[in-house]
Design a protein around this motif. Structure first.
Motif, PDB file in Angstrom:
ATOM      1  N   LEU A 240       0.825  -1.205   0.000  1.00 59.43           N
ATOM      2  CA  LEU A 240       0.000   0.000   0.000  1.00 59.43           C
ATOM      3  C   LEU A 240       0.862   1.259   0.000  1.00 59.43           C
ATOM      4  N   SER A 241       2.113   1.116  -0.427  1.00 58.49           N
ATOM      5  CA  SER A 241       3.074   2.215  -0.579  1.00 58.49           C
ATOM      6  C   SER A 241       3.603   2.788   0.727  1.00 58.49           C
ATOM      7  N   PHE A 242       3.460   2.064   1.834  1.00 58.47           N
ATOM      8  CA  PHE A 242       4.108   2.477   3.075  1.00 58.47           C
ATOM      9  C   PHE A 242       5.526   1.930   3.052  1.00 58.47           C
ATOM     10  N   ALA A 243       6.453   2.690   3.605  1.00 56.57           N
ATOM     11  CA  ALA A 243       7.850   2.274   3.659  1.00 56.57           C
ATOM     12  C   ALA A 243       8.383   2.496   5.075  1.00 56.57           C
ATOM     13  N   PRO A 244       9.357   1.690   5.491  1.00 54.18           N
ATOM     14  CA  PRO A 244       9.940   1.875   6.820  1.00 54.18           C
ATOM     15  C   PRO A 244      10.550   3.274   6.962  1.00 54.18           C
ATOM     16  N   VAL A 245      10.366   3.832   8.154  1.00 52.95           N
ATOM     17  CA  VAL A 245      10.970   5.133   8.466  1.00 52.95           C
ATOM     18  C   VAL A 245      11.726   5.003   9.785  1.00 52.95           C
ATOM     19  N   SER A 246      12.713   5.822   9.934  1.00 53.92           N
ATOM     20  CA  SER A 246      13.516   5.828  11.151  1.00 53.92           C
ATOM     21  C   SER A 246      12.809   6.627  12.235  1.00 53.92           C
ATOM     22  N   GLU A 247      12.816   6.080  13.452  1.00 52.32           N
ATOM     23  CA  GLU A 247      12.264   6.831  14.583  1.00 52.32           C
ATOM     24  C   GLU A 247      13.060   8.113  14.827  1.00 52.32           C
ATOM     25  N   HIS A 248      14.300   8.124  14.369  1.00 47.89           N
ATOM     26  CA  HIS A 248      15.117   9.333  14.498  1.00 47.89           C
ATOM     27  C   HIS A 248      14.554  10.444  13.603  1.00 47.89           C
ATOM     28  N   ASP A 249      14.119  10.078  12.384  1.00 47.94           N
ATOM     29  CA  ASP A 249      13.596  11.072  11.441  1.00 47.94           C
ATOM     30  C   ASP A 249      12.137  11.416  11.699  1.00 47.94           C
ATOM     31  N   ILE A 250      11.341  10.404  12.020  1.00 48.19           N
ATOM     32  CA  ILE A 250       9.923  10.608  12.291  1.00 48.19           C
ATOM     33  C   ILE A 250       9.608   9.864  13.591  1.00 48.19           C
ATOM     34  N   PRO A 251       9.743  10.552  14.721  1.00 49.27           N
ATOM     35  CA  PRO A 251       9.539   9.884  16.006  1.00 49.27           C
ATOM     36  C   PRO A 251       8.102   9.388  16.176  1.00 49.27           C
ATOM     37  N   ALA A 252       7.976   8.249  16.859  1.00 49.09           N
ATOM     38  CA  ALA A 252       6.675   7.736  17.264  1.00 49.09           C
ATOM     39  C   ALA A 252       6.319   8.376  18.606  1.00 49.09           C
ATOM     40  N   PRO A 253       5.040   8.380  18.975  1.00 49.82           N
ATOM     41  CA  PRO A 253       4.649   8.986  20.253  1.00 49.82           C
ATOM     42  C   PRO A 253       5.256   8.307  21.475  1.00 49.82           C
ATOM     43  N   PHE A 254       5.569   7.016  21.366  1.00 50.89           N
ATOM     44  CA  PHE A 254       6.182   6.261  22.452  1.00 50.89           C
ATOM     45  C   PHE A 254       7.252   5.360  21.851  1.00 50.89           C
ATOM     46  N   ALA A 255       8.121   4.827  22.696  1.00 47.21           N
ATOM     47  CA  ALA A 255       9.135   3.881  22.223  1.00 47.21           C
ATOM     48  C   ALA A 255       8.429   2.670  21.612  1.00 47.21           C
ATOM     49  N   LEU A 256       8.904   2.246  20.458  1.00 45.55           N
ATOM     50  CA  LEU A 256       8.283   1.142  19.732  1.00 45.55           C
ATOM     51  C   LEU A 256       8.906  -0.194  20.124  1.00 45.55           C
ATOM     52  N   ARG A 257       8.069  -1.184  20.374  1.00 45.91           N
ATOM     53  CA  ARG A 257       8.568  -2.538  20.658  1.00 45.91           C
ATOM     54  C   ARG A 257       9.134  -3.169  19.385  1.00 45.91           C
ATOM     55  N   HIS A 258       8.578  -2.765  18.227  1.00 45.42           N
ATOM     56  CA  HIS A 258       9.015  -3.307  16.934  1.00 45.42           C
ATOM     57  C   HIS A 258       9.278  -2.138  15.981  1.00 45.42           C
ATOM     58  N   PRO A 259      10.433  -1.484  16.105  1.00 49.37           N
ATOM     59  CA  PRO A 259      10.698  -0.297  15.283  1.00 49.37           C
ATOM     60  C   PRO A 259      10.647  -0.562  13.782  1.00 49.37           C
ATOM     61  N   GLU A 260      10.858  -1.808  13.358  1.00 49.99           N
ATOM     62  CA  GLU A 260      10.779  -2.132  11.932  1.00 49.99           C
ATOM     63  C   GLU A 260       9.344  -1.962  11.398  1.00 49.99           C
ATOM     64  N   GLY A 261       8.364  -1.874  12.287  1.00 51.69           N
ATOM     65  CA  GLY A 261       6.973  -1.707  11.887  1.00 51.69           C
ATOM     66  C   GLY A 261       6.516  -0.264  11.792  1.00 51.69           C
ATOM     67  N   TRP A 262       7.419   0.704  12.021  1.00 53.10           N
ATOM     68  CA  TRP A 262       7.068   2.123  11.921  1.00 53.10           C
ATOM     69  C   TRP A 262       7.205   2.510  10.452  1.00 53.10           C
ATOM     70  N   LEU A 263       6.083   2.820   9.828  1.00 55.30           N
ATOM     71  CA  LEU A 263       6.024   2.989   8.377  1.00 55.30           C
ATOM     72  C   LEU A 263       5.318   4.289   8.025  1.00 55.30           C
ATOM     73  N   GLY A 264       5.707   4.872   6.883  1.00 56.72           N
ATOM     74  CA  GLY A 264       5.061   6.108   6.459  1.00 56.72           C
ATOM     75  C   GLY A 264       5.015   6.229   4.957  1.00 56.72           C
ATOM     76  N   GLN A 265       4.226   7.186   4.517  1.00 50.69           N
ATOM     77  CA  GLN A 265       4.203   7.536   3.100  1.00 50.69           C
ATOM     78  C   GLN A 265       3.746   8.976   2.951  1.00 50.69           C
ATOM     79  N   SER A 266       4.344   9.631   1.967  1.00 52.64           N
ATOM     80  CA  SER A 266       3.936  10.982   1.611  1.00 52.64           C
ATOM     81  C   SER A 266       2.661  10.887   0.783  1.00 52.64           C
ATOM     82  N   LEU A 267       1.706  11.732   1.095  1.00 55.06           N
ATOM     83  CA  LEU A 267       0.465  11.765   0.324  1.00 55.06           C
ATOM     84  C   LEU A 267       0.455  12.911  -0.683  1.00 55.06           C
TER      85      LEU A 267
END
Length: 179
Positions: free
Chosen positions: A128-155
Motif C-alpha cells: 500500500l506504498s508504506f515504507a519503513p521510516v527511522s524513529e530518528h527522522d519521524i519519532p513515534a509517540p512512544f518507544a516502539l517494541r518493533h521499530p521495523e513496523g514504523w512505516l510512512g508515506q507521503s500523500l
C-alpha cells in the motif's frame, strides 16, 4: 463493496468488529483492548482529528479502519496515523483490507493531508506504498517494541524528511501499550 465515513450510527458495530477480529487473531484480552480503543477513539476524539472508513457488502459491515491525527510540535505538516484496521474473519484474504486502506488514503490525499503513518507488518503495508521510516527522522509517540513496523508515506509527493518537535497522538491512542 461500498465504503462509508458515517460512523456515528455504526460505532457499536465497528467497535464489536475490532474486538471480534483481534480476539480471534491475538486473544480475548487483546480483542477487548482494541475494541475499547476503537470505542474511545470514536467517542472521544474531535471530528477534525479522526477519520473512520468502513466497508460494507450487502448491508453487512466487513471492514473498518481508523486514521487519527498525529501532531509534531514545530512542524506544519498534516499527519494522520492508520490504526487499528479490521476485516471480518470470514472475509479476510479477499482484498477488503487493501481496498479500504487505499480508499482512506485517497480521501486523506484529497483533503490535503501530507503524510500517513502506520505501525504494523512492513510486508503487508508495503503493498500500500508504506515504507519503513527511522524513529530518528519521524519519532513515534512512544518507544516502539518493533521499530521495523514504523512505516510512512507521503500523500503529496513531497519527500519524507525529518519531522520537527515531539509527536502527540489523540487521547485514546496516548498509551504506550499500543506502541
Amino acid at each position: 463493496m461500498q465504503f462509508s465515513t458515517d460512523y456515528e450510527t455504526s460505532a457499536p458495530s465497528i467497535a464489536a468488529l475490532f474486538e471480534a477480529v483481534f480476539s480471534v487473531s491475538e486473544g480475548a484480552e487483546e480483542g477487548a483492548l482494541i475494541g475499547d480503543l476503537a470505542r474511545r477513539m470514536m467517542a472521544e476524539t474531535p471530528e477534525a482529528d479522526l477519520r473512520v472508513f468502513t466497508a460494507w457488502v450487502d448491508g453487512a459491515l466487513v471492514g473498518a479502519i481508523l486514521f487519527s491525527r498525529l501532531v509534531y510540535q514545530g512542524d506544519e505538516r498534516s499527519v494522520f496515523v492508520l490504526g487499528p484496521v479490521a476485516v471480518a474473519e470470514e472475509r479476510q484474504g479477499r482484498g477488503i483490507g487493501q481496498g479500504i486502506i487505499r480508499h482512506g488514503l485517497d480521501m486523506l490525499r484529497a483533503e490535503g493531508v501530507d503524510v500517513a503513518m502506520t505501525y504494523g507488518d512492513p510486508n503487508y503495508y508495503a503493498r500500500l506504498s508504506f515504507a519503513p521510516v527511522s524513529e530518528h527522522d519521524i519519532p513515534a509517540p512512544f518507544a516502539l517494541r518493533h521499530p521495523e513496523g514504523w512505516l510512512g508515506q507521503s500523500l503529496n509527493k513531497a519527500p519524507l524528511v525529518p519531522f520537527h518537535g515531539p509527536p502527540h497522538c489523540v487521547g485514546a491512542f496516548n498509551d504506550p501499550v499500543f506502541w
